[in-house]
Motif scaffolding. Structure first.
Motif, PDB file in Angstrom:
ATOM      1  N   GLU A 201       0.858  -1.203   0.000  1.00 40.02           N
ATOM      2  CA  GLU A 201       0.000   0.000   0.000  1.00 40.02           C
ATOM      3  C   GLU A 201       0.886   1.241   0.000  1.00 40.02           C
ATOM      4  O   GLU A 201       1.979   1.229   0.595  1.00 40.02           O
ATOM      5  CB  GLU A 201      -0.821   0.052   1.292  1.00 40.02           C
ATOM      6  CG  GLU A 201      -1.826  -1.061   1.455  1.00 40.02           C
ATOM      7  CD  GLU A 201      -3.070  -0.820   0.613  1.00 40.02           C
ATOM      8  OE1 GLU A 201      -3.477   0.357   0.515  1.00 40.02           O
ATOM      9  OE2 GLU A 201      -3.596  -1.794   0.058  1.00 40.02           O
TER      10      GLU A 201
ATOM     11  N   PRO B 145       2.072   4.407   1.616  1.00 43.47           N
ATOM     12  CA  PRO B 145       1.961   4.910   2.996  1.00 43.47           C
ATOM     13  C   PRO B 145       1.155   6.212   3.042  1.00 43.47           C
ATOM     14  O   PRO B 145       1.183   6.995   2.084  1.00 43.47           O
ATOM     15  CB  PRO B 145       3.414   5.162   3.411  1.00 43.47           C
ATOM     16  CG  PRO B 145       4.240   4.374   2.477  1.00 43.47           C
ATOM     17  CD  PRO B 145       3.472   4.269   1.195  1.00 43.47           C
ATOM     18  N   ASP B 146       0.433   6.435   4.165  1.00 39.78           N
ATOM     19  CA  ASP B 146      -0.359   7.668   4.222  1.00 39.78           C
ATOM     20  C   ASP B 146       0.391   8.816   4.892  1.00 39.78           C
ATOM     21  O   ASP B 146      -0.156   9.900   5.063  1.00 39.78           O
ATOM     22  CB  ASP B 146      -1.728   7.435   4.882  1.00 39.78           C
ATOM     23  CG  ASP B 146      -1.578   6.736   6.207  1.00 39.78           C
ATOM     24  OD1 ASP B 146      -0.445   6.729   6.732  1.00 39.78           O
ATOM     25  OD2 ASP B 146      -2.580   6.188   6.708  1.00 39.78           O
ATOM     26  N   SER B 147       1.650   8.563   5.270  1.00 38.45           N
ATOM     27  CA  SER B 147       2.430   9.654   5.842  1.00 38.45           C
ATOM     28  C   SER B 147       3.814   9.690   5.196  1.00 38.45           C
ATOM     29  O   SER B 147       4.436   8.644   4.962  1.00 38.45           O
ATOM     30  CB  SER B 147       2.580   9.449   7.354  1.00 38.45           C
ATOM     31  OG  SER B 147       3.729  10.121   7.803  1.00 38.45           O
ATOM     32  N   GLU B 148       4.287  10.909   4.966  1.00 38.94           N
ATOM     33  CA  GLU B 148       5.620  11.063   4.395  1.00 38.94           C
ATOM     34  C   GLU B 148       6.678  10.486   5.337  1.00 38.94           C
ATOM     35  O   GLU B 148       7.749  10.074   4.926  1.00 38.94           O
ATOM     36  CB  GLU B 148       5.884  12.559   4.149  1.00 38.94           C
ATOM     37  CG  GLU B 148       6.830  12.798   3.024  1.00 38.94           C
ATOM     38  CD  GLU B 148       6.773  14.222   2.498  1.00 38.94           C
ATOM     39  OE1 GLU B 148       7.827  14.855   2.484  1.00 38.94           O
ATOM     40  OE2 GLU B 148       5.672  14.677   2.107  1.00 38.94           O
TER      41      GLU B 148
ATOM     42  N   SER C 184       6.488   7.774   7.091  1.00 38.36           N
ATOM     43  CA  SER C 184       6.472   6.313   7.181  1.00 38.36           C
ATOM     44  C   SER C 184       7.854   5.747   6.826  1.00 38.36           C
ATOM     45  O   SER C 184       8.592   6.340   6.033  1.00 38.36           O
ATOM     46  CB  SER C 184       5.429   5.773   6.203  1.00 38.36           C
ATOM     47  OG  SER C 184       5.644   4.415   5.981  1.00 38.36           O
TER      48      SER C 184
END
Ligand SMILES: C[S@@+](CC[C@H](N)C(=O)[O-])C[C@H]1O[C@@H](n2cnc3c(N)ncnc32)[C@H](O)[C@@H]1O
Length: 217
Positions: A131, A133-136, A138
């Motif tokens: 997936e 990632p939803d954060s930089e 991560s």
């Protein structure tokens, strides 16, 4: 041998240039005569998908087709920052058009525009493609550089299935495969869809065999 761009202070979230990246440089060094005569006076639009450190685009910009229009893409925002730095550092004389955009494959690019497409994809067979990632911040961005799902081909097929609408009439795609991607099967399928396919270069790298296939009409 043409000079290899320098990568300064590589971010640990970004794919470090490796055998596959260097095979692409050798591929373009081998193709230089053909590409110069194929595009003659025209400034081709070159898109590198999954640019990582930007080493391949920087190399083409310096040594192969400096009069081109360049766009690089990557899903990894750290790669976009690094690619910009690599081009700034190695191609300070370049005054043409260059941009680097965070996006998947060529989703935001106008159809039928790309003259040369380059992709060193995440080609390692894996259960799934990770997936995004939803954060930089991560620490899993690098997984996206390697893991390519079933046969290591999930991301590459997404690109190949769209090639007809992505490439210009004279467009060419250079895509890297490892043996576990079954490149000869891919070649047959693409030929059955009307594409011409050549193996430009092939090399053993550790226990992998890497090759670069060229797709054109
Ligand atoms: C094997 S690395 C190659 C990096 C660089 N081009 C090189 O040759 O050194 C694959 C790159 O593709 C990027 N990537 C993975 N999936 C992508 C997608 N769907 N769209 C764009 N880039 C993607 C990764 O973040 C990574 O930077």
């Amino acid at each position: 041998m043409l000079p290899t761009p320098d990568i300064k202070d590589l971010d640990f979230n970004v794919y470090e240039p490796s055998e596959d990246s260097f095979l692409l440089l050798d591929c373009f060094e081998q193709e230089i005569k053909f590409l110069k005569s194929y595009f003659q006076q025209k400034s081709p639009i070159i898109i590198e998908v999954g640019t990582g450190s930007g080493i391949v685009t920087s190399f083409i910009m310096s040594n192969i087709l400096p009069e081109s229009i360049f766009l690089t893409t990557d899903v990894n925002p750290h790669a976009i920052t690094t690619c910009r730095k690599t081009v700034e550092y190695n191609n300070s004389q370049f005054s043409g058009c260059f941009d680097a955009l965070q996006m998947s494959l060529t989703t935001g690019v106008r159809k039928g525009l790309v003259d040369i497409l380059v992709f060193n994809p995440p080609y390692v067979p894996a259960e799934d493609v990770p997936e995004i990632p939803d954060s930089e911040r991560s620490d899993t961005w690098l997984d996206l550089a390697l893991l390519g799902g079933s046969d290591g081909m999930v991301v590459t097929w997404e690109l190949l299935n769209d090639l007809d609408t992505t490439l210009s009439e004279k467009g060419i795609a250079y895509i890297l495969f490892c043996a576990r991607n079954k490149p000869l099967e891919v070649q047959k399928i693409m030929e059955s869809r009307g594409w011409k396919v050549d193996v430009v270069i092939s090399r053993k790298a550790g226990w992998e065999v890497l090759s670069i296939l060229k797709f054109y009409r």
